[in-house]
Write an enzyme that holds these catalytic residues in place. Sequence first.
Site, PDB file in Angstrom:
ATOM      1  N   GLU A 107       0.841  -1.204   0.000  1.00  0.00           N
ATOM      2  CA  GLU A 107       0.000   0.000   0.000  1.00  0.00           C
ATOM      3  C   GLU A 107       0.879   1.257   0.000  1.00  0.00           C
ATOM      4  OE1 GLU A 107      -1.328   2.894   3.002  1.00  0.00           O
ATOM      5  OE2 GLU A 107      -2.168   0.998   3.744  1.00  0.00           O
ATOM      6  N   GLU A 180      10.210   2.239   2.264  1.00  0.00           N
ATOM      7  CA  GLU A 180       8.870   2.127   2.860  1.00  0.00           C
ATOM      8  C   GLU A 180       8.755   0.920   3.785  1.00  0.00           C
ATOM      9  OE1 GLU A 180       6.454   4.268   2.687  1.00  0.00           O
ATOM     10  OE2 GLU A 180       7.338   5.601   1.179  1.00  0.00           O
TER      11      GLU A 180
HETATM   12 ZN    ZN Z   1       0.859   2.708   6.842  1.00  0.00          ZN
END
Ligand code: ZN
Length: 1036
Positions: A107, A180
């Site tokens: 995501e 990330e």
């Molecule tokens: Zn998150």
Amino acid sequence: MWRSGGRRSLGVLRRLSGGSAHHDVQRWRSDQACERALQYKVGDKIHGFTVNQVTSVPELFLTAVKLSHDNTGARYLHLAREDANNLFSVQFRTTPMDSTGVPHVLEHTVLCGSEKYPCRDPFFKMLNRSLSTFMNAFTASDYTLYPFSTQNPKDFQNLLSVYLDATFFPCLRELDFWYEGWRLEHENPSDPQTPLIFKGVVFNEMKGAFTDNERIFSQHLQNKLLPDHTYSVISGGDPLCIPELTWEQLKQFHATHYHPSNARFFTYGNFQLEQHLKQIHEEALSRFQKIEPSTSVPAQKPWDKPREFQITCGPDSFATDATKQTTVSVSFLLPDITDTFEAFTLNLLSSLLISGPNSPFYKALIESGLGTDFSPDVGYNGYTREAYFSVGLQGIAEKDIQTVRDIVDRTIEEVIENGFEDNRIEALLHKIEIQMKHQSTSFGLALTSYIASCWNHDGDPVELLQMGSQLAKFRQCLKENPKFLQEKVKQYFKDNQHKLTLSMKPDDKYYEKQTQIETEKLQQKVNSLTVKDKQQIYEKGLELRSQQSKPQDASCLPALKVSDIEPTVPVTELEVACAAGEIPVQYCAQPTNGMVYFRAFSSLNTLPEELKPYVPLFCNVLTKMGCGILDYREQAQQIELKTGGMTVSPYVLPDEAHLDTYEQGVLFSSLCLDRNLPDMMHLWSEIFNNPCFEEEEHFKVLVKMTAQELSNGIPDSGHLYASLRASRTLTPAGDLQETFGGMDQVRLMKRIAEMTDIKPILRKFPRIKKHLLNCDNMRCSVNATPQQMSQVEKEVENFIRSLGRSRKERKPVRPHVVEKPAHNSSAGSPQVNGSQIIRKLVTDPTFKPCQMKTHFLLPFPVNYVGECIRTVPYSDPDHASLKILARLMTAKFLHTEIREKGGAYGGGAKLSHNGIFTLYSYRDPNSIETLRSFGKAVDWAKSGKFTQQDIDEAKLSVFSAVDAPVAPSDKGMDHFLYGLSDEMKQAYREQLFAVSHDKLTAASNKYLGVGKSTHGLAILGPENAKIAKDPSWIIR
Ligand SMILES: [Zn+2]
């Protein structure tokens, strides 16, 4: 972002009315969008899609159109509704089988650039290029959802293009995955001598998330109750498992899960469906062929006997009683959520069991005095394929676990025996009626969240929306079988062997142990590295850093222009008239769907200073302790039966022209159906004239719950507490704000909850009542339909006539009170009888702002940092410059420094209406370093190293907040509370448009630099050696 299982579970009913509302009011009356959608026929072919079903859902004022995409099988639901705040979402079924957090890392990583838009963080960048009213992405337990909303058609197309490209054609570069997800990197990337540590956005986010004990409990509850498949893992990622995830696995997960055949598209609002379909087909779906995704979740095999588990968590330093920090709950597996009527029934049944002081579990558990509040995720949880019901207590002594379990069993027996009172069932059905009528500004978002879980498992979302027919069926079942609900309780609770007892107790060494496991894991990884690996890690760290420092080119992204912003504010028609000859009442006629919204504001000017800290508690319990002849149970029953809620809260309202002037008071808010207005006003009248403060035991229960809620809220709101404290000494209002809502209030509530004799607190309440619950210094406001206004006027008049006045005039406690008329709107709304809203402001001409630095020690491994600066009030032209500047600093400097480089979950700058400029960080591994970044941000602003494009982007972003939709229930509140007229808002708007490069650098130099204005600092977080050594910090 990540949402753990039922964490946000508010239940169907509360979810649908959630948030504050929004619609284009004038259009509300026509239902063109619904009519147009009804023209579609089953079998119609539109841009690669086929229409499968067209259904009118009159109870929610919408038409549902279900389609499927011919080549890929992608599903599509369009809800046409005459609402300008249009929403899009795409949802993928993501069902991980391990706790590496792969759907969550994905995501994040899809937002690091895509084929057409190869720039990092398109969401954050689009925030500044769009007038979106909402943009986000969520990872739930079994799906990932990407929603946005906007009122502007061109903006909708722009955002849709970015969303489609990000989700279907992301770059997924290796460097982005490290950044990330997780990576090994030197503590100081440019110094290979510093130790290697784990870094990564999701890694840190999840570490932060699990400092919240309620979240730890919820997560384990779901994992253990549904242990056979995807619900046994942590979709967001377990910080200790995240370092097992590889880049290859991430790409593989994308290929198999982010495919149209595994996708559900949703659109909502009054824009044309054809245009959406065309764009989605052309820009994404036409490039795919159908696959058979294997993402479905099998049914959980029911247990043949109940199970139990014990877990531990970190200690809660705000717990009211250190020996009572244990949580226990009993949970039952319920049927598949795609059986919509059974789900509807069980949801209602759960509300009857646990909501309000008249429910059996409240009486049996909360009033037992064993704990402070219900356990997390209490009630119905419908976010997994099979739903579950959970009930228990937190804040209990360990030895009481068995007692709580016995009470749960006994209560179930009693309900099977006695059933529910008809009145309570009626109150609940009344609540649903209100929730269908009350309009929220984010209705599209509420709907997409409401249907997401059921649709995810191939349930029928349209059936779910037809609440009217479900309600009728429910009434029918009750009529045919008076024991309908009791039989359900027997079937699903008493006779159910799939029953889990989960308990959680604090461990003083919890964080220490977590750190130790992490260190071992790290050691393992580091030991297995070759010299070459280490060299690579060092080089990649440098590469990452240099990439972040590079100015980013966002020009590939679509953008609105400043000229796309509406130049004028919409006019809100208001009338002010006097009731009972002297109390000003503001009337705002709105299309409210047959609801009346009544508010009253009462000044605190005469209240003695020593009583002020108790005002929040007074407000909190005022509508919950009984009034007149009603005891607290009867009162709760009446409030549920006749209103949509009656709440009271303290307010500190800034003046728009002077920083040292403010208004202090209490706001009473309520809503009801037109037909119940006399009953609601009668209740208010009883609460004002005859409130009860006698029920000591019940009061103790309320106090404990409040203290527990405040304590549980710190991990989520730490940055707000830090900012409140930092601004405490900057304005006279700051001190009062801290008293009402800051850490002082949290601590006061903790002390009160610990008192053995609570009478001295109760004895203060009649004194507060005397100063507050009269019409000496009151004003009222009403939002209702025009047809209802004359009736409302009569009722408000009666209410005010029923109120007492003080026999002698009370003197305000602070000597300096200024009476100030609220600015009236112009020609559009003539004054009636020359009436005006008069605000009685307190001012302190001798006030001297001073600097204060406070460090609140908390046992969390993360910090919340706040730095506040006293600037100028709303009407000063520099306010607009600082407003834009805050946004500019956030987007162009602080985001990179604090989130990307610093590893905090969030951070930025903002300017409040009250003239306080705040720099803050959220779930931040750093503290002193972050304060240094704040300083650098100010230098950056002063240097003027930003472009016209940057300024325009900041303007768009500020305007999307300024022009955020306002619900019919909330129109006119700026005038009622803050005294702002449409003209003043228009003047401010023009100042925002006029902000230029020169004005921005001038404002930075004038207010933000060291020695220019007074600063205040506060940190919430763990012990810190540097701060401990620095005597300028106060440690608390
Ligand atoms: Zn998150």
